[in-house]
Design a protein around this motif. Structure first.
Motif: not given
Length: 120
Positions: A21, A23, A75, A77
């Protein structure tokens, strides 16, 4: 300032899975393309997967049918689901974002990298 932070790397056995992930945060107006790259020591950084602002993905031949890139615009992301991992996937993985700031400047930003190690 814009910052991209990766997570999810680790050590896994061949055939296993990891989900990376990334961000993005900071003075972001929008993010166009996002991507995942990998780089081994002494080698050139290479594209693993790329996703446009509209969600259209692109993959390196070496990871097609094994990896899936996705994004969550709410987000800021991007994710990389990595399945059927192979030892040759071992690398430092970096995320990248094509970011337009609140001030409307457009710049490519890199995360710090996360290590992925696949044992045989």
């Amino acid at each position: 300032q814009v910052q991209l932070v990766e997570s999810g790397g680790g050590l896994v056995q061949a055939g296993g899975s990891l989900r990376l992930s990334c961000v993005a945060s900071g003075s972001i107006f929008s993010i166009n393309a996002m991507g995942w790259y990998r780089q081994a020591p002494g080698k050139q950084r290479e594209l693993v997967a790329h996703i446009t602002g509209g969600g259209n993905p692109n993959y390196a031949d070496s990871v097609k049918d094994r990896f899936t890139i996705s994004r969550d615009n709410a987000r800021n992301t991007v994710h990389l689901q990595m399945n059927s991992l192979k030892p040759e996937d071992t690398d430092v993985y970096y995320c990248n974002g094509d970011v337009t700031s609140i001030a409307r400047s457009r710049t490519s930003y890199w995360g710090q990298g996360t290590q992925v190690t696949v044992s045989s």
